[in-house]
Design a protein around this motif. Structure first.
Motif, PDB file in Angstrom:
ATOM      1  N   GLU A   1      44.362  44.211  48.363  1.00 35.28           N
ATOM      2  CA  GLU A   1      43.786  43.823  47.180  1.00 35.28           C
ATOM      3  C   GLU A   1      44.536  43.691  46.150  1.00 35.28           C
ATOM      4  N   LEU A   2      44.159  42.512  44.936  1.00 33.27           N
ATOM      5  CA  LEU A   2      44.760  42.391  44.070  1.00 33.27           C
ATOM      6  C   LEU A   2      43.798  42.544  42.814  1.00 33.27           C
ATOM      7  N   SER A   3      44.225  43.592  41.833  1.00 33.46           N
ATOM      8  CA  SER A   3      43.351  43.577  40.831  1.00 33.46           C
ATOM      9  C   SER A   3      43.968  43.377  39.233  1.00 33.46           C
TER      10      SER A   3
ATOM     11  N   SER B   1      39.069  41.140  40.868  1.00 35.49           N
ATOM     12  CA  SER B   1      39.887  41.570  41.939  1.00 35.49           C
ATOM     13  C   SER B   1      39.778  40.581  43.194  1.00 35.49           C
ATOM     14  N   PHE B   2      40.744  40.739  43.832  1.00 38.71           N
ATOM     15  CA  PHE B   2      40.874  39.913  45.098  1.00 38.71           C
ATOM     16  C   PHE B   2      41.024  40.604  46.286  1.00 38.71           C
ATOM     17  N   THR B   3      40.339  40.441  47.424  1.00 42.63           N
ATOM     18  CA  THR B   3      40.696  40.986  48.679  1.00 42.63           C
ATOM     19  C   THR B   3      40.736  40.158  49.696  1.00 42.63           C
TER      20      THR B   3
ATOM     21  N   ARG C   1      43.391  43.354  35.133  1.00 46.39           N
ATOM     22  CA  ARG C   1      42.419  44.140  34.086  1.00 46.39           C
ATOM     23  C   ARG C   1      43.249  43.809  32.818  1.00 46.39           C
TER      24      ARG C   1
END
Length: 76
Positions: free
Chosen positions: A10-12, A2-4, A14
């Protein structure tokens, strides 16, 4: 993974099954070997104001997927 950002966006990412991922403050092209261009050693590559994300679903080792060279991904 994840990036915030500073604003909270946020970008997750998976994977099922799991993925192989890296996030670096340099472009992939800065790390690749090119015999016609000058490339620096890892500690000499200057970080940039960015995040370069590499997402790998499947990887094959140098010797193939197994000891006899059969490609296991062809049946999938």
């Amino acid at each position: 993974m994840s990036f915030t950002d500073k604003r909270g966006s946020e970008l997750s990412i998976r994977g099922v099954p799991q993925l192989s991922m890296t996030a670096l403050p340099v472009l992939q092209s800065d790390l690749e070997h090119d015999r016609t261009a000058l490339h620096l050693h890892g500690q000499e590559v200057k970080p940039e104001d960015l995040v370069s994300v590499n997402i790998d679903w499947r990887q094959m080792c140098v010797g193939g997927d197994n000891s006899w060279g059969r490609n296991l991904w062809t049946s999938i």
